[in-house]
Design an enzyme around this catalytic site. Structure first.
Site, PDB file in Angstrom:
ATOM      1  N   SER A 179       0.845  -1.195   0.000  1.00 53.52           N
ATOM      2  CA  SER A 179       0.000   0.000   0.000  1.00 53.52           C
ATOM      3  C   SER A 179       0.885   1.251   0.000  1.00 53.52           C
ATOM      4  CB  SER A 179      -0.956  -0.038   1.190  1.00 53.52           C
ATOM      5  OG  SER A 179      -1.925   0.950   1.062  1.00 53.52           O
TER       6      SER A 179
ATOM      7  N   ASP B  73      -9.309  -5.169  -5.041  1.00 49.27           N
ATOM      8  CA  ASP B  73      -8.758  -4.171  -4.126  1.00 49.27           C
ATOM      9  C   ASP B  73      -9.626  -2.925  -4.123  1.00 49.27           C
ATOM     10  OD1 ASP B  73      -7.254  -2.167  -2.858  1.00 49.27           O
ATOM     11  OD2 ASP B  73      -5.352  -3.013  -3.532  1.00 49.27           O
TER      12      ASP B  73
ATOM     13  N   HIS C 298      -7.183  -5.510  -0.491  1.00 51.48           N
ATOM     14  CA  HIS C 298      -6.037  -4.625  -0.390  1.00 51.48           C
ATOM     15  C   HIS C 298      -4.948  -5.280   0.473  1.00 51.48           C
ATOM     16  CE1 HIS C 298      -3.862  -0.968  -0.700  1.00 51.48           C
ATOM     17  NE2 HIS C 298      -3.944  -0.666   0.568  1.00 51.48           N
TER      18      HIS C 298
END
Ligand SMILES: *[C@@H]1O[C@H](CO)[C@@H](O)[C@H](O)[C@H]1NC(C)=O
Ligand SMILES: *[C@@H]1O[C@H](CO)[C@@H](O)[C@H](O)[C@H]1NC(C)=O
Ligand SMILES: *[C@@H]1O[C@H](CO)[C@@H](O)[C@H](O)[C@H]1NC(C)=O
Ligand SMILES: *[C@@H]1O[C@H](CO)[C@@H](O)[C@H](O)[C@H]1NC(C)=O
Ligand SMILES: *[C@@H]1O[C@H](CO)[C@@H](O)[C@H](O)[C@H]1NC(C)=O
Ligand SMILES: *[C@@H]1O[C@H](CO)[C@@H](O)[C@H](O)[C@H]1NC(C)=O
Ligand SMILES: *[C@@H]1O[C@H](CO)[C@@H](O)[C@H](O)[C@H]1NC(C)=O
Ligand SMILES: *[C@@H]1O[C@H](CO)[C@@H](O)[C@H](O)[C@H]1NC(C)=O
Ligand SMILES: *[C@@H]1O[C@H](CO)[C@@H](O)[C@H](O)[C@H]1NC(C)=O
Ligand SMILES: *[C@@H]1O[C@H](CO)[C@@H](O)[C@H](O)[C@H]1NC(C)=O
Ligand SMILES: *[C@@H]1O[C@H](CO)[C@@H](O)[C@H](O)[C@H]1NC(C)=O
Ligand SMILES: CC(=O)N[C@H]1CO[C@H](CO)[C@@H](O)[C@@H]1O
Length: 542
Positions: free
Chosen positions: A191, A410, A450
């Site tokens: 991320s 995601d 994610h």
């Protein structure tokens, strides 16, 4: 295929490093160091298998109850590095004893708006024998804006400096502690950690030899801004407007997408393998069609809102700057936007960052957020945080390697961002597909949310996810090990195999595995054998 085990590799790495390390040598690392601007504020020698508490941790990083698992006999150091007269980063160092040190170092990044040390990756890294490092990126906490108000240097640490400082300090510290430098330096993040990694490869190509970059938040400001833009496209913050699509309607909308597209990839498993291939028309969910009952069905105005929600985002001069939201992904990041009937976006990073770093205004709210606020942020790019720069020429030329992965389900960073970035690097460097695959491979994982989680077989030794499955420490099932073998042996990863566990608990019974492939190849079922076996999935070009 892999034919040797990781433990052999560990030994191979450790042979050259028979330097003593001990409680005494750990204790001697306290106070001022000979590394400029670095103070060691704590040092403790810890035994494998013990657990430590981390008192004083701020609430949004886990609070005072936060614990960490010690995964080797090691020396733990906590360092403060002054980065300017008005800013400092905190660095966590776990230095396995010389016999279990594999001769390498591993640095880690952050998530969201940063401010929390990535203990999960540090634990995994130290367990494999890496001298492992983490950083708070210059502030404590993953929620809030106060730490950025009137603090341009704190924003610089978060925006681009913290990982570079971590790399430099870790090199120096490893040399001082073990008596010789790390043979290779690695980095793993997801991320924001993925953003930090790509940005570091661009700005400071000498820092690392190999990088594992998950669900990378490159083009970070557009990613964050998109949540506000999409919320407004569905009528927010006027919860009474006829355009507004209510939170409880969204799961039914996403369910309809899965029903329509799931089977088109050949397997009806609840996973839309390649969500960017399809366009969704919400008209079938209109009131009166009978598909959804009276409390969930869509009015004509709401149908228009849902259509808008799945269109890409253009800036104020009409250029598309951010891809469409992923079909089949849960929508909370923009649709979870009221509390007890009052408009309030649950995705707090938008308000926090625009308050603290873009407008330096603690009373700003995203209620009137628009593409003007997005463009303004891109122009300002505080701390160079956006990090969409595709020129990785120096990192490529020095022989650095990048394994990147991204879930196709995601909700936070649309996976098309990774596709666009990969293609961008390829075109900036003018590389053939074979050339780019010499240093940068991107694996899409259908059905992964994610960074981790989701219906898919998502476990590949993900960054920010503890623990590793000790039974699958090989280059097919663990992406960090695959990276080491690529960097040090030149064996590029042809596939990665993801694993699904009972109750999604890593290490418990395996319920499915699936083969994943370097983009632009994709993983496709052979049409015959058991879909829960990795061998039933082949790499094909679409
Ligand atoms: C530490 O290990 C225990 C036992 O394996 C596990 O239950 C716990 O979640 C781990 N804690 C952390 C912080 O990783
Ligand atoms: C730490 O302890 C675990 C559990 O006993 C063991 O499997 C592992 O090999 C040890 N790690 C190191 C680096 O000694
Ligand atoms: C130490 O920090 C100061 C700013 O506080 C900076 O100017 C200097 O370059 C730093 N020294 C090193 C070696 O990084
Ligand atoms: C972050 O918290 C640590 C204590 O856990 C403290 O030493 C450090 O000064 C804090 N950093 C900032 C920038 O507030
Ligand atoms: C929405 O409508 C309800 C009742 O119809 C009313 O109480 C409320 O104040 C309205 N909210 C807004 C933000 O206009
Ligand atoms: C509509 O369907 C949802 C989901 O199936 C259900 O929870 C809800 O009670 C239904 N509402 C009405 C009015 O039938
Ligand atoms: C929302 O309502 C619930 C139940 O009445 C209450 O417990 C909660 O504190 C409220 N939340 C806010 C933010 O007002
Ligand atoms: C919109 O995006 C294009 C392409 O990136 C850029 O050239 C242009 O300056 C942007 N417009 C604004 C107002 O930011
Ligand atoms: C890109 O590379 C090709 C060979 O692969 C070469 O023919 C071409 O001139 C290059 N283009 C640029 C702009 O460098
Ligand atoms: C590299 O390859 C050699 C021989 O194939 C093997 O013995 C060694 O363990 C490998 N090292 C790594 C780090 O993969
Ligand atoms: C794992 O599978 C075995 C054999 O099917 C079963 O006995 C055991 O209960 C399972 N373990 C867990 C944690 O579900
Ligand atoms: C990998 C695997 O199990 N392959 C099998 C797939 O199914 C065909 C036809 O039944 C077998 O011949 C393969 O061995």
């Amino acid at each position: 295929m892999v034919s040797f085990t990781w433990s052999i590799a560990i030994l191979a790495g450790a042979i050259a490093h028979q330097v003593a390390s001990s409680p005494e040598s750990c204790a001697s690392f306290c106070g001022q160091t000979s590394i400029p601007n670095v103070t060691v504020i704590a040092s403790e020698y810890l035994l494998n298998g013990s657990q430590i508490t981390l008192p004083g941790t701020v609430e949004s990083c886990g609070g005072s109850d936060l614990k960490a698992n010690i995964t080797a006999d090691l020396c733990r150091l906590v360092l403060i590095v002054a980065t300017t007269p008005s800013s400092e980063v905190q660095i966590e160092a776990w230095l396995p004893d010389a016999p279990s040190w594999n001769g390498r170092s591993l640095s880690t990044g952050n998530g969201g708006i940063g401010g929390c040390i990535d203990y999960a990756t540090i634990q995994n890294g130290a367990g494999l024998g890496f001298a492992s490092f983490g950083t708070n990126a210059g502030h404590n906490g993953s929620v809030g804006y106060e730490f950025f108000l009137n603090q341009p240097e704190v924003i610089n640490d978060f925006g681009h400096r913290a990982i570079h400082i971590e790399a430099e300090v870790s090199k120096e510290l490893v040399t001082q502690y073990y008596g010789s430098g790390a043979s290779k330096s690695y980095y793993a993040g997801c991320s924001t950690g993925g953003r930090q990694g790509f940005q570091n490869a661009h700005l400071y190509p000498e820092d690392f030899d190999g990088m594992l970059l998950g669900s990378p938040g490159v083009d970070w400001l557009h990613i964050v801004a998109s949540k506000g833009v999409l919320a407004h496209r569905i009528g927010w913050p006027d919860l009474n407007s006829s355009e507004y699509v209510r939170p409880e309607q969204w799961p039914a909308i996403v369910e309809a997408q899965i029903k329509q597209f799931d089977a088109l990839d050949g397997v009806a498993d609840g996973i839309i393998d390649e969500p960017t291939k399809y366009r969704f028309d919400p008209a079938s969910l209109a009131c009166g069609t009978g598909l959804l009952n009276s409390s969930l069905c869509l009015s004509p105005q709401q149908i228009a809102s849902v259509r808008r929600a799945y269109e890409p985002i253009a800036n104020t001069s009409g250029h598309i700057v951010y891809p469409s939201f992923e079909l089949g992904s849960k929508t909370d990041v923009f649709s979870d936007n009221q509390v007890n009937g009052t408009a309030s976006l649950s995705y707090t990073i938008l308000e926090d960052f625009w308050r603290g770093a873009i407008y330096n205004d603690s009373s700003w709210t995203p209620d009137n957020f628009s593409e003007f606020d997005m463009d303004f942020a891109i122009q300002a790019n505080p701390g160079q945080v956006n990090a969409g720069e595709t020129n990785l020429a120096s990192f490529y030329q020095k022989g650095g390697k990048i394994i990147s992965y991204h879930g196709r389900n995601d909700e936070t960073v649309t996976s098309a961002v990774s596709e666009r970035f990969f293609t961008g690097v390829q075109s900036t460097l003018n590389l053939t597909m074979d050339d780019i695959h010499e240093f940068y491979r991107l694996f899409f994982l259908p059905g992964m949310h994610h960074c981790s989680g989701g219906l898919g077989a998502w476990s590949i030794g993900n960054a920010q996810k503890y623990p590793y499955d000790q039974a699958l420490l090989d280059s097919e099932h663990n992406a960090l090990i695959a990276l080491v073998e690529w960097v040090e042996n030149g064996t590029a990863p042809e596939i990665l195999v993801g694993t699904k566990y009972e109750n999604d608990l890593i290490g418990s019974n395996i319920t499915a595995q699936r083969t994943y492939c370097p983009y632009p190849m994709a993983s496709k079922w052979d049409g015959v054998n058991d879909t829960s076996l990795a061998a039933s999935w082949k790499c094909v070009s679409y």
